[in-house]
Design an enzyme around this catalytic site. Structure first.
Site, PDB file in Angstrom:
ATOM      1  NE  ARG A  46      34.755 -26.652  11.928  1.00  0.00           N
ATOM      2  CZ  ARG A  46      35.137 -26.645  13.095  1.00  0.00           C
ATOM      3  NH1 ARG A  46      35.161 -27.766  14.141  1.00  0.00           N
ATOM      4  NH2 ARG A  46      33.684 -26.146  14.033  1.00  0.00           N
ATOM      5  NE  ARG A  78      28.420 -28.165   9.489  1.00  0.00           N
ATOM      6  CZ  ARG A  78      29.159 -27.500   9.026  1.00  0.00           C
ATOM      7  NH1 ARG A  78      29.724 -28.100   7.527  1.00  0.00           N
ATOM      8  NH2 ARG A  78      29.703 -26.454   9.426  1.00  0.00           N
ATOM      9  CE  LYS A 115      22.916 -18.407  15.348  1.00  0.00           C
ATOM     10  NZ  LYS A 115      24.145 -18.044  15.708  1.00  0.00           N
ATOM     11  CB  SER A 117      21.963 -15.466   8.958  1.00  0.00           C
ATOM     12  OG  SER A 117      21.584 -16.952   9.275  1.00  0.00           O
ATOM     13  CG  HIS A 123      23.885 -26.106  16.611  1.00  0.00           C
ATOM     14  ND1 HIS A 123      24.705 -24.902  16.392  1.00  0.00           N
ATOM     15  CD2 HIS A 123      23.596 -26.245  14.828  1.00  0.00           C
ATOM     16  CE1 HIS A 123      24.798 -24.648  15.039  1.00  0.00           C
ATOM     17  NE2 HIS A 123      24.073 -25.330  14.535  1.00  0.00           N
ATOM     18  CD  GLU A 142      28.308 -26.199  17.407  1.00  0.00           C
ATOM     19  OE1 GLU A 142      27.982 -25.247  17.645  1.00  0.00           O
ATOM     20  OE2 GLU A 142      28.491 -25.864  15.835  1.00  0.00           O
ATOM     21  CG  HIS A 158      30.886 -20.891   6.604  1.00  0.00           C
ATOM     22  ND1 HIS A 158      32.373 -20.898   6.573  1.00  0.00           N
ATOM     23  CD2 HIS A 158      30.801 -20.866   7.677  1.00  0.00           C
ATOM     24  CE1 HIS A 158      32.973 -21.167   7.495  1.00  0.00           C
ATOM     25  NE2 HIS A 158      32.109 -21.146   8.886  1.00  0.00           N
TER      26      HIS A 158
HETATM   27  P1  0O2 Z   1      32.716 -22.184  11.667  1.00  0.00           P
HETATM   28  O1  0O2 Z   1      33.178 -21.992  11.113  1.00  0.00           O
HETATM   29  O2  0O2 Z   1      31.729 -23.875  10.813  1.00  0.00           O
HETATM   30  O3  0O2 Z   1      33.409 -23.231  13.112  1.00  0.00           O
HETATM   31  P2  0O2 Z   1      26.701 -16.843  17.233  1.00  0.00           P
HETATM   32  O4  0O2 Z   1      27.368 -16.148  17.836  1.00  0.00           O
HETATM   33  O5  0O2 Z   1      24.865 -17.126  17.772  1.00  0.00           O
HETATM   34  O6  0O2 Z   1      26.223 -15.690  16.171  1.00  0.00           O
HETATM   35  P3  0O2 Z   1      28.186 -18.658  17.884  1.00  0.00           P
HETATM   36  O7  0O2 Z   1      28.193 -18.232  19.473  1.00  0.00           O
HETATM   37  O8  0O2 Z   1      29.375 -19.317  18.033  1.00  0.00           O
HETATM   38  O9  0O2 Z   1      26.955 -17.917  16.537  1.00  0.00           O
HETATM   39  O10 0O2 Z   1      27.409 -20.071  18.336  1.00  0.00           O
HETATM   40  P4  0O2 Z   1      26.383 -20.921  17.318  1.00  0.00           P
HETATM   41  O11 0O2 Z   1      25.281 -20.055  17.012  1.00  0.00           O
HETATM   42  O12 0O2 Z   1      25.708 -22.247  18.004  1.00  0.00           O
HETATM   43  O13 0O2 Z   1      26.867 -21.304  16.090  1.00  0.00           O
HETATM   44  C1  0O2 Z   1      27.479 -22.227  15.985  1.00  0.00           C
HETATM   45  C2  0O2 Z   1      28.265 -22.783  14.204  1.00  0.00           C
HETATM   46  O14 0O2 Z   1      27.069 -23.227  13.884  1.00  0.00           O
HETATM   47  C3  0O2 Z   1      29.685 -21.412  13.794  1.00  0.00           C
HETATM   48  O15 0O2 Z   1      30.173 -21.987  14.125  1.00  0.00           O
HETATM   49  C4  0O2 Z   1      28.621 -22.146  12.467  1.00  0.00           C
HETATM   50  O16 0O2 Z   1      28.727 -23.855  11.757  1.00  0.00           O
HETATM   51  C5  0O2 Z   1      26.946 -22.430  13.133  1.00  0.00           C
HETATM   52  N1  0O2 Z   1      25.983 -21.493  12.047  1.00  0.00           N
HETATM   53  C6  0O2 Z   1      25.650 -20.431  12.951  1.00  0.00           C
HETATM   54  N2  0O2 Z   1      24.621 -19.492  12.282  1.00  0.00           N
HETATM   55  C7  0O2 Z   1      25.585 -19.281  11.058  1.00  0.00           C
HETATM   56  C8  0O2 Z   1      24.828 -18.447  10.134  1.00  0.00           C
HETATM   57  O17 0O2 Z   1      24.221 -17.502  10.474  1.00  0.00           O
HETATM   58  N3  0O2 Z   1      24.863 -19.011   8.766  1.00  0.00           N
HETATM   59  C9  0O2 Z   1      26.856 -20.436   8.775  1.00  0.00           C
HETATM   60  N4  0O2 Z   1      26.799 -20.161   7.757  1.00  0.00           N
HETATM   61  N5  0O2 Z   1      26.356 -21.279   9.769  1.00  0.00           N
HETATM   62  C10 0O2 Z   1      26.020 -20.348  11.037  1.00  0.00           C
HETATM   63  P5  0O2 Z   1      31.232 -21.121  13.536  1.00  0.00           P
HETATM   64  O18 0O2 Z   1      32.502 -20.543  14.197  1.00  0.00           O
HETATM   65  O19 0O2 Z   1      30.788 -19.532  13.352  1.00  0.00           O
HETATM   66  O20 0O2 Z   1      31.477 -21.012  12.034  1.00  0.00           O
END
Ligand code: 0O2
Length: 268
Positions: A46, A78, A115, A117, A123, A142, A158
């Site tokens: 996406r 993904r 994490k 959460s 990644h 990513e 999410h």
């Molecule tokens: P989307 O809509 O999926 O693109 P952080 O600041 O550490 O919380 P950061 O800096 O965005 O996160 O980088 P990280 O940790 O590499 O996370 C990148 C993506 O990983 C996120 O993109 C999510 O897709 C997924 N992700 C990371 N942490 C979580 C979590 O706790 N729960 C879920 N469901 N997904 C997570 P986006 O842009 O947040 O979201």
């Protein structure tokens, strides 16, 4: 400040996502062609929505002019695996491409380092090379690699984040962490019956291939053999299919194959 032409700026990201999905799906096909069990089950891609890009840039304090240099997940892939150990296989395959059509920039192991959460995934941030009408281009992308159980948890969590605009009530967070533990246990349990699961998948694929082969040969015979004979083969096929073993089906398929070849020679 200059107005961002989103359509144009996002175009190379769309191309990168499309190309990577094709390449990763093809990798799966290559395993299947060699009768090997692929390490991945599905791949999705996406391009982040504009709203989501702006939200993330805002959260990270990135100026709009720097968005395309600093946001590494505008393009996202993904990869879903069946088993935790397959994740490492996929990671190694991606590392193997390093220096070919992509460059691995960063890796984050949220499986060993879950994490807070409860989120678990591997990644990889890559720079992907492609050719556009303006010449070669590179974009960041990513790649998230996770099991089906991890993916189930992450997609539910999410969507709840959206519902609560990121501020999940403490009690819900706790329940989600419990669910993440349960998903982790599920992955562990599945790993112990991995060989059985793989064997079951191979059996079902073999059965499907045999049935395709038999139906094809019946169809061919239909043109060149006597009608009663084809009807009798078909009856025998249905009997074996419903009540026989895989070995009987394999045996029948090979006999039918020989029969079809013989008839073909006679016919010609
Ligand atoms: P989307 O809509 O999926 O693109 P952080 O600041 O550490 O919380 P950061 O800096 O965005 O996160 O980088 P990280 O940790 O590499 O996370 C990148 C993506 O990983 C996120 O993109 C999510 O897709 C997924 N992700 C990371 N942490 C979580 C979590 O706790 N729960 C879920 N469901 N997904 C997570 P986006 O842009 O947040 O979201």
């Amino acid at each position: 400040m200059e107005l961002i032409n989103w359509e144009e700026r996002l175009l190379p990201y769309r191309q990168a996502v499309d190309e990577l999905v094709v390449k990763i799906n093809n990798m799966k096909r290559e395993y299947e062609a060699l009768k090997l069990v692929p390490p991945l089950e599905e791949v999705h891609g996406r391009v982040k929505s504009i709203a989501s890009i702006l939200d993330k840039a805002n959260k990270r304090g990135i100026e709009p002019t720097k968005i395309f240099d600093e946001l590494e997940d505008i393009a996202g892939i993904r990869i879903i695996c069946r088993f935790v150990e397959d994740i490492e296989r996929v990671v190694n395959i991606m590392r193997f491409r390093d220096g070919l059509d992509l460059k691995v920039m960063q890796e984050e192991d949220y499986i060993s380092n879950t994490k807070a959460s409860g989120y678990r995934s591997y990644h990889m941030t890559i720079k992907y090379k492609m050719v556009t009408i303006d010449g070669p281009k590179e974009v960041m992308c990513e790649i998230q690699i996770r099991t089906m159980a991890m993916n189930f948890w992450a997609s539910i969590e999410h969507s709840l984040r959206y519902k609560y605009s990121g501020n999940l009530p403490e009690e819900l967070k706790e329940r989600l962490r419990n669910c993440a533990d349960a998903a982790f246990q599920l992955d562990k349990e599945m790993a112990t019956i991995r060989d059985d699961i793989i064997e079951a998948k191979l059996i079902s694929e073999t059965k499907n291939n045999l049935v395709d082969e038999i139906v094809k040969n019946l169809h061919n015979l239909h043109y060149i053999a006597k009608m009663e004979q084809v009807t009798s083969f078909n009856r025998r096929f249905l009997e074996i299919y419903q009540n026989g073993s895989l070995d009987e089906l394999r045996d029948f398929s090979s006999k039918l194959q020989t029969m079809a070849k013989l008839y073909k020679v006679e016919y010609v």
